[in-house]
Design a protein around this motif. Structure first.
Motif, mmCIF file in Angstrom:
data_model
loop_
_atom_site.group_PDB
_atom_site.id
_atom_site.type_symbol
_atom_site.label_atom_id
_atom_site.label_comp_id
_atom_site.label_asym_id
_atom_site.label_seq_id
_atom_site.Cartn_x
_atom_site.Cartn_y
_atom_site.Cartn_z
ATOM 1 N N PRO A 207 0.793 -1.232 0.000
ATOM 2 C CA PRO A 207 0.000 0.000 0.000
ATOM 3 C C PRO A 207 0.825 1.282 0.000
ATOM 4 O O PRO A 207 0.423 2.283 -0.596
ATOM 5 C CB PRO A 207 -0.827 -0.113 1.295
ATOM 6 C CG PRO A 207 -0.994 -1.579 1.513
ATOM 7 C CD PRO A 207 0.285 -2.199 1.008
ATOM 8 N N ARG A 208 2.013 1.257 0.635
ATOM 9 C CA ARG A 208 2.771 2.510 0.719
ATOM 10 C C ARG A 208 3.195 3.019 -0.658
ATOM 11 O O ARG A 208 3.447 4.207 -0.829
ATOM 12 C CB ARG A 208 3.984 2.360 1.635
ATOM 13 C CG ARG A 208 5.085 1.480 1.123
ATOM 14 C CD ARG A 208 6.295 1.574 2.083
ATOM 15 N NE ARG A 208 7.425 0.773 1.642
ATOM 16 C CZ ARG A 208 7.529 -0.545 1.837
ATOM 17 N NH1 ARG A 208 6.546 -1.211 2.435
ATOM 18 N NH2 ARG A 208 8.587 -1.199 1.419
ATOM 19 N N PHE A 209 3.240 2.126 -1.634
ATOM 20 C CA PHE A 209 3.646 2.570 -2.972
ATOM 21 C C PHE A 209 2.538 3.352 -3.679
ATOM 22 O O PHE A 209 2.768 3.981 -4.705
ATOM 23 C CB PHE A 209 4.154 1.399 -3.804
ATOM 24 C CG PHE A 209 5.432 0.840 -3.237
ATOM 25 C CD1 PHE A 209 6.630 1.556 -3.359
ATOM 26 C CD2 PHE A 209 5.444 -0.358 -2.522
ATOM 27 C CE1 PHE A 209 7.810 1.075 -2.804
ATOM 28 C CE2 PHE A 209 6.616 -0.836 -1.967
ATOM 29 C CZ PHE A 209 7.801 -0.123 -2.103
ATOM 30 N N HIS A 210 1.338 3.319 -3.106
ATOM 31 C CA HIS A 210 0.278 4.204 -3.609
ATOM 32 C C HIS A 210 0.768 5.654 -3.561
ATOM 33 O O HIS A 210 0.583 6.420 -4.511
ATOM 34 C CB HIS A 210 -0.983 4.048 -2.745
ATOM 35 C CG HIS A 210 -2.051 5.048 -3.052
ATOM 36 N ND1 HIS A 210 -2.847 4.984 -4.171
ATOM 37 C CD2 HIS A 210 -2.447 6.166 -2.394
ATOM 38 C CE1 HIS A 210 -3.692 5.997 -4.181
ATOM 39 N NE2 HIS A 210 -3.473 6.734 -3.117
ATOM 40 N N ASP A 281 1.786 -5.760 5.161
ATOM 41 C CA ASP A 281 0.464 -6.331 4.904
ATOM 42 C C ASP A 281 -0.458 -5.226 4.382
ATOM 43 O O ASP A 281 -0.006 -4.139 4.033
ATOM 44 C CB ASP A 281 -0.103 -6.983 6.175
ATOM 45 C CG ASP A 281 -0.233 -5.973 7.301
ATOM 46 O OD1 ASP A 281 -0.090 -4.756 7.038
ATOM 47 O OD2 ASP A 281 -0.478 -6.395 8.444
ATOM 48 N N LEU A 282 -1.756 -5.509 4.380
ATOM 49 C CA LEU A 282 -2.688 -4.583 3.734
ATOM 50 C C LEU A 282 -3.156 -3.447 4.657
ATOM 51 O O LEU A 282 -3.935 -2.588 4.234
ATOM 52 C CB LEU A 282 -3.890 -5.376 3.211
ATOM 53 C CG LEU A 282 -4.509 -4.853 1.919
ATOM 54 C CD1 LEU A 282 -3.517 -4.836 0.770
ATOM 55 C CD2 LEU A 282 -5.732 -5.697 1.555
ATOM 56 N N VAL A 288 -5.363 4.652 2.267
ATOM 57 C CA VAL A 288 -5.164 4.901 0.834
ATOM 58 C C VAL A 288 -6.283 5.813 0.334
ATOM 59 O O VAL A 288 -7.465 5.450 0.365
ATOM 60 C CB VAL A 288 -5.142 3.575 0.041
ATOM 61 C CG1 VAL A 288 -5.326 3.828 -1.448
ATOM 62 C CG2 VAL A 288 -3.825 2.840 0.286
ATOM 63 N N CYS A 289 -5.887 6.990 -0.082
ATOM 64 C CA CYS A 289 -6.830 7.932 -0.682
ATOM 65 C C CYS A 289 -6.032 8.764 -1.684
ATOM 66 O O CYS A 289 -4.809 8.740 -1.679
ATOM 67 C CB CYS A 289 -7.472 8.823 0.376
ATOM 68 S SG CYS A 289 -6.306 9.814 1.319
ATOM 69 N N SER A 337 -2.247 -5.566 -4.962
ATOM 70 C CA SER A 337 -1.230 -4.525 -5.119
ATOM 71 C C SER A 337 -1.890 -3.163 -4.913
ATOM 72 O O SER A 337 -3.119 -3.029 -4.986
ATOM 73 C CB SER A 337 -0.580 -4.618 -6.501
ATOM 74 O OG SER A 337 -1.561 -4.587 -7.513
ATOM 75 N N PHE A 338 -1.058 -2.152 -4.639
ATOM 76 C CA PHE A 338 -1.589 -0.847 -4.216
ATOM 77 C C PHE A 338 -2.581 -0.260 -5.211
ATOM 78 O O PHE A 338 -3.524 0.425 -4.816
ATOM 79 C CB PHE A 338 -0.438 0.136 -3.960
ATOM 80 C CG PHE A 338 0.324 0.523 -5.198
ATOM 81 C CD1 PHE A 338 -0.127 1.550 -6.029
ATOM 82 C CD2 PHE A 338 1.503 -0.139 -5.547
ATOM 83 C CE1 PHE A 338 0.576 1.899 -7.179
ATOM 84 C CE2 PHE A 338 2.201 0.204 -6.688
ATOM 85 C CZ PHE A 338 1.737 1.222 -7.516
#
Ligand code: DUC
Ligand code: ZN
Ligand code: ZN
Length: 479
Positions: A207-210, A281-282, A288-289, A337-338
């Protein structure tokens, strides 16, 4: 026989302009009198020593918005507006979203069916224009604007929603001619697609790669382009959910040149950072926005923008997806994936208290500015003023009475939304709405909701004055 249905006694009233002590007399849902020692009401509330402000207007939230990607929004018009009311908000403006190939009218009709009989506070609709065909631009949009749907959002990203520059120009021209307010989601779609591809190819899927796929440059470039397109058409625009320095600089630059560019920001850009997306993990999916939260230095820039007038409004951008749900954040499974995580976080119920506690009580934001950012300016920008957004004779009696001697720890279980988490879990606040009054009816008091499903009314919006180009403004008052 009582003179009023409800009297709020000894109120310390704050509006966007003033601060004064008085009683508020309410009759048939409308503020009928402001004064000292007003005669009796059938019901009375003593507000001695407490701030009494116009109810919040959330100018940007998503409720029961139809999705075509397997996800489902967690809040419908009942849970969403209930949650809003418990957080001091008395009007919401969610989005009737056009799918490509769909008529705008069909989107509006569908959205009315979703709202009717459910909302517990008043609501108006923004439109989302994703398919600006000649018929939409020349017939549907002008007709809907004339009927009271006087604001719409356009997107510069998302394959299902985005417009190209030519389409944006054509849509802006209709807004100019018809007097509608345009909200713009400003992120460069090709940059995001290219970066996403690179990240996924390198195995960066968490998620951090979002956040890495949507850096500030992407927002800056699109914000600048949106401003340029609006300058070319000579029409005001509102850049929504501004996340940090780079977009702020573009908006300030435009405002400094005398362009009518308005700005909106949201709690996630004051209280979250990209670190909230971390973890292998997720769990990071909860935050995520888009645009993503940035860093601490950017939080400061956003606070400054609220203080110094870069931003006119503060909205939740409540986009509710449950975390542990195959129709929510986990729509693509535990190993998603993100780029497969639905974008959006909840925030309708916490918006007002977060800004009051961390903005007003800390002295960063003066009480009048708080009212302007959370209510009055929203009403003005979207054609609801003066019915909504103030405490004055003739306004709807939409009021929030604040408790400020409290120590509230935000816990998801105390909130009334239908989401299984809050990004603000564990935060300590010093303020919370004590009483919310919607058109003269108490809908939240003593920690209890007192709502009747379906009592909320649809609001037709007038053409907002701030949407009119300066070159075309003339104030006319007949009589
Ligand atoms: N834009 C919004 O306005 N809300 C949620 C997600 C997004 O990209
Ligand atoms: Zn958006
Ligand atoms: Zn949104």
């Amino acid at each position: 026989m009582d003179d009023f249905d409800l009297v709020v006694r000894n109120a310390h009233v704050v509006t966007a302009a003033d601060e004064f002590d008085c009683d508020i007399g309410i009759r048939e849902g409308v503020i009928a009198a402001l004064g000292r020692d007003l005669p009796s009401g059938r019901k009375e509330i003593d507000a001695a020593g407490r701030y009494v402000m116009p109810g919040g207007i959330d100018g940007h939230c998503h409720l029961d918005q139809p999705m075509n990607d397997g996800t489902k929004m967690a809040d419908d018009f009942y849970s969403g507006t209930l949650s809003a009311a418990c957080g001091g908000t008395t009007t919401v403006l969610p989005f009737a979203c056009q799918f490509k190939g769909q008529s705008l009218r069909a989107a509006v009709d569908d959205y009315h069916a979703r709202a009717g009989g459910k909302a517990v506070i008043d609501y108006a609709f923004h439109l989302i224009v994703s398919d600006p065909t000649p018929d939409v631009l020349n017939r549907e949009l002008p007709e809907l604007i004339a009927e009271g749907y006087t604001s719409f959002k356009i997107y510069m990203t998302y394959d299902d929603l985005k417009l190209n520059d030519r389409q944006i120009l054509e849509t802006l021209a209709v807004a100019r001619r018809e007097g509608a307010m345009v909200m713009i989601h400003a992120e460069n779609t090709d940059c995001i697609a290219w970066l996403t591809e690179q990240l996924l190819a390198a195995g960066h899927t968490a998620p951090r790669f979002h956040a890495a796929s949507r850096p500030m440059l992407v927002e800056r470039e699109a914000t600048h382009r949106a401003i340029s397109l609006s300058e070319l058409v000579d029409v005001p625009v509102l850049i929504v959910h501004v996340s940090g320095r780079e977009a702020v600089e573009q908006i300030r630059w435009a405002q400094g040149r005398g362009l009518q560019v308005y700005g909106e920001t949201c709690p996630q850009y004051l209280f979250l950072t990209s670190e909230h997306l971390e973890g292998d993990d997720l769990h990071g999916a909860k935050c995520v926005c888009s645009p993503p939260p940035r860093d601490k230095a950017n939080q400061k820039v956003v606070w400054d923008g609220l203080e110094n007038g870069v931003f006119q409004i503060f909205s939740s951008d409540h986009a509710p997806f449950r975390f542990d749900d195959p129709q929510g954040k986990k729509v693509a499974g535990e190993d998603a994936s993100f780029d497969q995580i639905p974008n959006g976080i909840p925030g309708l119920e916490t918006r007002m208290a977060l800004l009051f506690s961390e903005g007003v009580l800390t002295g960063r934001i003066d009480p009048q500015n708080f009212v302007a950012l959370t209510s009055t300016n929203v009403a003005r920008l979207y054609g609801l003023y003066p019915r909504k957004g103030s405490i004055a004779v003739g306004c709807d009696a939409d009021i929030v009475i604040w408790d400020t001697n409290v120590d509230v720890t935000i816990r998801n279980e105390m909130l009334h939304h239908n989401v299984d988490y809050t990004p603000y879990e564990g935060m300590h606040l010093k303020a919370w709405p004590g009483v919310t009054i919607s058109r003269g009816e108490v809908v939240w008091a003593n920690g209890r909701a007192q709502v009747q499903k379906g009592r909320g009314r649809f609001l037709e919006c007038s053409k907002p004055l701030p949407a009119r180009p300066k070159s075309e403004r003339k104030l006319v008052r007949e009589g």
